[in-house]
Design a protein around this motif. Structure first.
Motif, PDB file in Angstrom:
ATOM      1  N   ASP A  45      51.350  26.164  68.532  1.00 50.54           N
ATOM      2  CA  ASP A  45      52.033  26.435  69.796  1.00 50.54           C
ATOM      3  C   ASP A  45      53.033  27.592  69.678  1.00 50.54           C
ATOM      4  N   THR A  46      52.879  28.385  68.614  1.00 49.67           N
ATOM      5  CA  THR A  46      53.766  29.544  68.429  1.00 49.67           C
ATOM      6  C   THR A  46      53.467  30.614  69.477  1.00 49.67           C
ATOM      7  N   THR A  47      54.522  31.219  70.009  1.00 52.65           N
ATOM      8  CA  THR A  47      54.338  32.299  70.982  1.00 52.65           C
ATOM      9  C   THR A  47      54.117  33.624  70.252  1.00 52.65           C
ATOM     10  N   GLN A  48      53.541  34.573  70.951  1.00 54.87           N
ATOM     11  CA  GLN A  48      53.313  35.900  70.379  1.00 54.87           C
ATOM     12  C   GLN A  48      54.640  36.540  69.964  1.00 54.87           C
ATOM     13  N   GLU A  49      55.672  36.306  70.783  1.00 57.30           N
ATOM     14  CA  GLU A  49      56.983  36.884  70.488  1.00 57.30           C
ATOM     15  C   GLU A  49      57.539  36.362  69.168  1.00 57.30           C
ATOM     16  N   ASN A  50      57.361  35.055  68.921  1.00 55.44           N
ATOM     17  CA  ASN A  50      57.901  34.457  67.696  1.00 55.44           C
ATOM     18  C   ASN A  50      57.175  34.918  66.435  1.00 55.44           C
ATOM     19  N   ILE A  51      55.837  35.011  66.493  1.00 54.41           N
ATOM     20  CA  ILE A  51      55.105  35.448  65.300  1.00 54.41           C
ATOM     21  C   ILE A  51      55.481  36.883  64.943  1.00 54.41           C
ATOM     22  N   VAL A  52      55.666  37.731  65.972  1.00 50.50           N
ATOM     23  CA  VAL A  52      56.062  39.120  65.708  1.00 50.50           C
ATOM     24  C   VAL A  52      57.464  39.160  65.104  1.00 50.50           C
ATOM     25  N   ARG A  53      58.391  38.394  65.713  1.00 52.50           N
ATOM     26  CA  ARG A  53      59.781  38.420  65.255  1.00 52.50           C
ATOM     27  C   ARG A  53      59.926  37.945  63.814  1.00 52.50           C
ATOM     28  N   PHE A  54      59.294  36.821  63.479  1.00 49.35           N
ATOM     29  CA  PHE A  54      59.444  36.290  62.121  1.00 49.35           C
ATOM     30  C   PHE A  54      58.635  37.098  61.095  1.00 49.35           C
ATOM     31  N   SER A  55      57.584  37.767  61.535  1.00 47.25           N
ATOM     32  CA  SER A  55      56.861  38.684  60.642  1.00 47.25           C
ATOM     33  C   SER A  55      57.763  39.849  60.259  1.00 47.25           C
ATOM     34  N   VAL A  56      58.564  40.303  61.234  1.00 46.12           N
ATOM     35  CA  VAL A  56      59.507  41.399  60.977  1.00 46.12           C
ATOM     36  C   VAL A  56      60.600  40.938  60.019  1.00 46.12           C
ATOM     37  N   ILE A  57      61.137  39.739  60.256  1.00 43.81           N
ATOM     38  CA  ILE A  57      62.196  39.216  59.379  1.00 43.81           C
ATOM     39  C   ILE A  57      61.687  39.109  57.935  1.00 43.81           C
ATOM     40  N   ALA A  58      60.455  38.607  57.759  1.00 41.94           N
ATOM     41  CA  ALA A  58      59.882  38.452  56.416  1.00 41.94           C
ATOM     42  C   ALA A  58      59.643  39.797  55.739  1.00 41.94           C
ATOM     43  N   SER A  59      59.537  40.880  56.554  1.00 46.98           N
ATOM     44  CA  SER A  59      59.185  42.195  56.010  1.00 46.98           C
ATOM     45  C   SER A  59      60.345  43.177  55.993  1.00 46.98           C
ATOM     46  N   LEU A  60      61.521  42.756  56.451  1.00 39.30           N
ATOM     47  CA  LEU A  60      62.655  43.670  56.580  1.00 39.30           C
ATOM     48  C   LEU A  60      62.983  44.396  55.280  1.00 39.30           C
ATOM     49  N   ALA A 104      47.458  45.269  61.483  1.00 36.50           N
ATOM     50  CA  ALA A 104      46.679  45.649  62.662  1.00 36.50           C
ATOM     51  C   ALA A 104      46.886  44.691  63.822  1.00 36.50           C
ATOM     52  N   GLU A 105      47.333  43.446  63.511  1.00 38.36           N
ATOM     53  CA  GLU A 105      47.447  42.453  64.585  1.00 38.36           C
ATOM     54  C   GLU A 105      48.327  41.297  64.125  1.00 38.36           C
ATOM     55  N   PHE A 106      49.084  40.737  65.058  1.00 38.28           N
ATOM     56  CA  PHE A 106      49.842  39.512  64.813  1.00 38.28           C
ATOM     57  C   PHE A 106      49.119  38.374  65.535  1.00 38.28           C
ATOM     58  N   VAL A 107      48.690  37.359  64.794  1.00 36.39           N
ATOM     59  CA  VAL A 107      47.883  36.275  65.364  1.00 36.39           C
ATOM     60  C   VAL A 107      48.690  34.969  65.318  1.00 36.39           C
ATOM     61  N   PRO A 108      49.159  34.451  66.470  1.00 36.40           N
ATOM     62  CA  PRO A 108      49.913  33.185  66.470  1.00 36.40           C
ATOM     63  C   PRO A 108      48.981  31.996  66.244  1.00 36.40           C
ATOM     64  N   VAL A 109      49.521  30.907  65.690  1.00 34.91           N
ATOM     65  CA  VAL A 109      48.747  29.671  65.509  1.00 34.91           C
ATOM     66  C   VAL A 109      49.540  28.507  66.111  1.00 34.91           C
ATOM     67  N   MET A 133      53.865  29.881  61.491  1.00 36.12           N
ATOM     68  CA  MET A 133      54.022  30.634  62.732  1.00 36.12           C
ATOM     69  C   MET A 133      52.747  31.382  63.130  1.00 36.12           C
ATOM     70  N   GLY A 134      52.030  31.901  62.149  1.00 39.59           N
ATOM     71  CA  GLY A 134      50.831  32.672  62.481  1.00 39.59           C
ATOM     72  C   GLY A 134      50.365  33.518  61.304  1.00 39.59           C
ATOM     73  N   VAL A 135      49.522  34.495  61.633  1.00 44.69           N
ATOM     74  CA  VAL A 135      48.890  35.308  60.591  1.00 44.69           C
ATOM     75  C   VAL A 135      49.063  36.794  60.919  1.00 44.69           C
ATOM     76  N   ILE A 136      49.387  37.572  59.901  1.00 44.14           N
ATOM     77  CA  ILE A 136      49.387  39.035  60.027  1.00 44.14           C
ATOM     78  C   ILE A 136      48.032  39.534  59.510  1.00 44.14           C
ATOM     79  N   TYR A 137      47.337  40.271  60.334  1.00 49.95           N
ATOM     80  CA  TYR A 137      46.016  40.803  59.975  1.00 49.95           C
ATOM     81  C   TYR A 137      46.215  42.182  59.342  1.00 49.95           C
ATOM     82  N   LEU A 138      46.004  42.252  58.015  1.00 52.25           N
ATOM     83  CA  LEU A 138      46.085  43.525  57.299  1.00 52.25           C
ATOM     84  C   LEU A 138      44.673  44.086  57.107  1.00 52.25           C
TER      85      LEU A 138
END
Length: 681
Positions: free
Chosen positions: A322-337, A315-320, A435-440
């Motif tokens: 100094d991570t940018t929103q772009e980076n948390i989304v990108r690495f969340s995708v890589i981890a889930s490919l 439902a949401e990508f939450v950066p922690v 990098m951050g948290v994925i909100y499931l």
């Protein structure tokens, strides 16, 4: 199967039951019901006295004939109750037998395919099943993925996905492959398939009496023996005191004293209990399993798919930090490919909506790290050595610290915020950096709060088992209304929870579908396996839900409660009936010789003969009048055991005393004048 049961011809069942009522008069059959067997012996005695009225003492053949006829009808009514219950099961079994066909099987031997009869298959054989083929016997898929039509078993027309490995690899003989092909290893020998077991259990061919039923039968037999001794002793005592008591009257006294009502209905209650579970599309492997449901104190429930819908979506990508929103989304995708779970796909879909989409082919040379219950994380090891992970917060924190990194201060507050909202936080890291948290998000199924409240009112404790962290588990538990929960729960932890409850003297029920659930299902007193699950789970459980609905354990427990309540209520009614019948028969027996006994004729019955005949008639007709209650069961309403006992004692105890007073008096008003006309009054 539920759709098959709706088409059962009730008129045909009744016709068959009438015929079987006479067949069951065979003494070999009657001996299985000791109480009614005593009634049959009494009928044979009065039948003998009908033809030889002076064999034991001077008597009237007409009176003996009337008593014989009433006892004969009593036996037929008792047999009819059992035959109706059995008839429903046999009708369901016949309906299921129509779905069982002598199919052909494509036996695999290396690359060679040989077509043989399904009845010639042996356990361990491997068969090929292609589109349009009937699966020849129960088995486990060892290769392939296909849609399978299970309507022959479940009654539901929508096909289900079956694939090798995982919790959906079990297939049932008689179902049909509607797409693709499967290689299946046969796990059952002919005649012992799941469908064969269903048929034998439903038709009652292998029905065994449950422990409670056996205990109650022993009590009824003990009462019968006591009253038999008392009545037999009355005959010489009457002779000694010069009191004339006809033998037919003593037989009538015995029949009215012993618990014939519950004796005639006891078997029907047990069969009907199994039938109610079956109509609910649940197959109980024994009557003991259904009965155990009624005694359950604790219910163990999985969170995912049982309490919640289980389709946790990003439902949401939450950066922690100094991570940018772009980076948390990108690495969340890589981890889930390469994560093909619904959660993994939802991450990719959410990222795509936010404008981030990666090509899997660019990461084809990466090493995929699969999720496991021990590591509780997954991800990729990229070719350049970078490790991308997603998983539980504590696991990822340990991974980062082990790699020499630090956990950002704002990680824990954000994880707790998501957990408090009832979501599942998946933390994403790259090597030593969080990098951050994925909100499931997961959603509690509607109506469960009320259902858990119903269970609480009848004294059943609910425990939710989940692999989530304690904070998330506590939030979901509160929202669903369960009494307790076990967080970060591994398969072996379920067994520990069950054993802990059992150590406190409680009976435990649980649901499961996977091979890893099998030990816990076997450990539980009531194990409900999903039909979509593995063969190991189904073999370990003592119930199988054909609809694969984990929440159905709640209804199954209520059916078990209803079975026990019905048996207790009708036993109370039967014994209370006997109390009222004493006031009709005992004064009548001694009135002729002891005129002062007329004072005990509180019911004001016409004559001694009329009192005895009226009591016998009431004793006979009360059995068919109670058959609908025995078949449907006493209506169940959640309440405490004390309130339930008080309610049943009031309705069936007090009612059991009042009903005979009214019924016998009404019958006497009709019978009295008739007997007087015959000169028997």
């Amino acid at each position: 199967m539920s759709k098959h049961t709706r088409n059962i011809d009730n008129s045909a069942i009744l016709r068959t039951a009438v015929r079987d009522s006479f067949v069951k008069l065979n003494p070999k059959s009657m001996m299985k019901n000791p109480v009614m067997f005593v009634v049959e012996i009494g009928m044979l005695v009065t039948l003998f006295l009908t033809f030889f009225p002076n064999a034991m003492e001077k008597g009237d053949w007409r009176y003996n004939a009337i008593v014989t006829a009433i006892l004969f009808i009593t036996l037929l009514f008792a047999n009819f109750a059992e035959a109706v219950a059995e008839g429903r099961g046999k009708a369901q079994a016949e309906s299921m037998k129509k779905t069982r066909k002598d199919t052909l099987a494509k036996l695999l031997s290396g690359s060679k395919v040989t077509t043989i009869s399904a009845s010639d298959l042996k356990k361990g054989d491997v068969v090929l099943v292609e589109t349009g083929d009937i699966i020849p016997n129960d088995g486990e898929i060892i290769e392939g993925l296909a849609m399978v039509d299970e309507s022959a078993i479940t009654g539901e027309s929508a096909p289900v996905m079956k694939e090798a490995g995982g919790d959906f690899s079990s297939v049932t003989g008689g179902t049909k492959v509607v797409s693709d092909q499967l290689k299946i290893r046969i796990t059952a020998t002919p005649g012992e398939s799941f469908l064969d077991k269903m048929i034998s259990l439903v038709e009652g061919a292998k029905r065994q009496k449950t422990p409670n039923e056996i205990a109650l039968t022993l009590i009824l037999v003990s009462l019968t023996m006591i009253f038999l001794i008392v009545v037999v002793m009355l005959f010489p005592m009457a002779k000694f005191t010069h009191v004339s008591i006809p033998v037919s009257t003593l037989v009538a006294l015995l029949v009215c004293l012993i618990p014939t009502t519950i004796g005639g209905l006891l078997s029907a209650i047990g069969i009907a209990g199994m039938d109610r579970v079956t109509k609910f599309n649940v197959i109980a492997m024994s009557g003991k399993a259904v009965e155990a449901c009624g005694d359950v104190n604790t219910m163990i429930l999985d969170k995912t798919g049982t309490i919640t819908f289980g389709n946790r979506m990003a439902a949401e990508f939450v950066p922690v930090g100094d991570t940018t929103q772009e980076n948390i989304v990108r690495f969340s995708v890589i981890a889930s490919l390469f994560d093909d779970t619904p959660e993994g796909r939802s991450v990719l879909e959410l990222a795509k909506k936010q404008g981030v989409e990666l090509d899997r082919r660019e990461y084809a040379d990466a090493e995929v790290v699969e999720f496991s219950s021990s590591t509780r994380m997954s991800g990729l090891n990229l070719k350049n050595g970078t490790r991308v992970r997603k998983g539980a917060a504590d696991t990822i924190a340990a991974f980062v610290e082990q790699a020499g990194g630090d956990v950002p201060d704002d990680l824990q507050p954000k994880v707790e915020r998501i957990s408090k909202l009832g979501g599942t936080p998946l933390v994403v890291c790259v090597d030593a950096r969080v990098m951050g948290v994925i909100y499931l998000k997961d959603t509690v199924k509607p109506g469960l709060v009320d259902r858990f409240a119903r269970l609480r009112r009848i004294g059943i404790k609910t425990i939710m088992c989940t692999g989530d962290n304690p904070l998330t588990a506590a939030t979901i538990a509160k929202e669903a209304g369960v009494d307790d929960f076990a967080a970060e729960c591994k398969p072996e932890d379920k067994i520990s929870v069950i054993k802990k409850e059992q150590a406190e003297g409680k009976l435990v029920a649980m649901t499961g579908d996977g091979t890893n659930d099998a030990p816990a299902l076997a450990q539980a007193d009531v194990g409900l396996a999903m039909n979509s699950g593995t063969q190991a789970a189904k073999e370990a459980a003592n119930m199988v839900d054909l609809d694969s609905d984990p929440t159905k354990i709640i209804e199954v427990v209520e059916i078990g409660k209803q079975l026990l309540i019905t048996r207790g209520a009708l036993t109370t009614f039967s014994i209370a009936n006997d109390v009222a019948k004493y006031f009709a028969i005992l004064p009548a027996i001694f009135t002729l010789s002891i005129p002062s006994m007329k004072l005990l004729n509180v019911m004001g019955l016409t004559s001694p003969s009329s009192a005895i005949i009226s009591a016998l008639i009431f004793n006979a007709i009360i059995i068919p009048l109670l058959i609908p209650i025995a078949m449907r069961g006493v209506k169940f309403k959640p309440m405490s055991a004390d309130r339930m006992l008080l309610k049943n004692m009031t309705i069936y105890g007090l009612g059991g005393i009042v009903a005979p007073f009214i019924g016998i008096k009404v019958i006497d008003l009709v019978v009295g004048p008739l007997l007087h006309t015959l000169g028997l009054g």
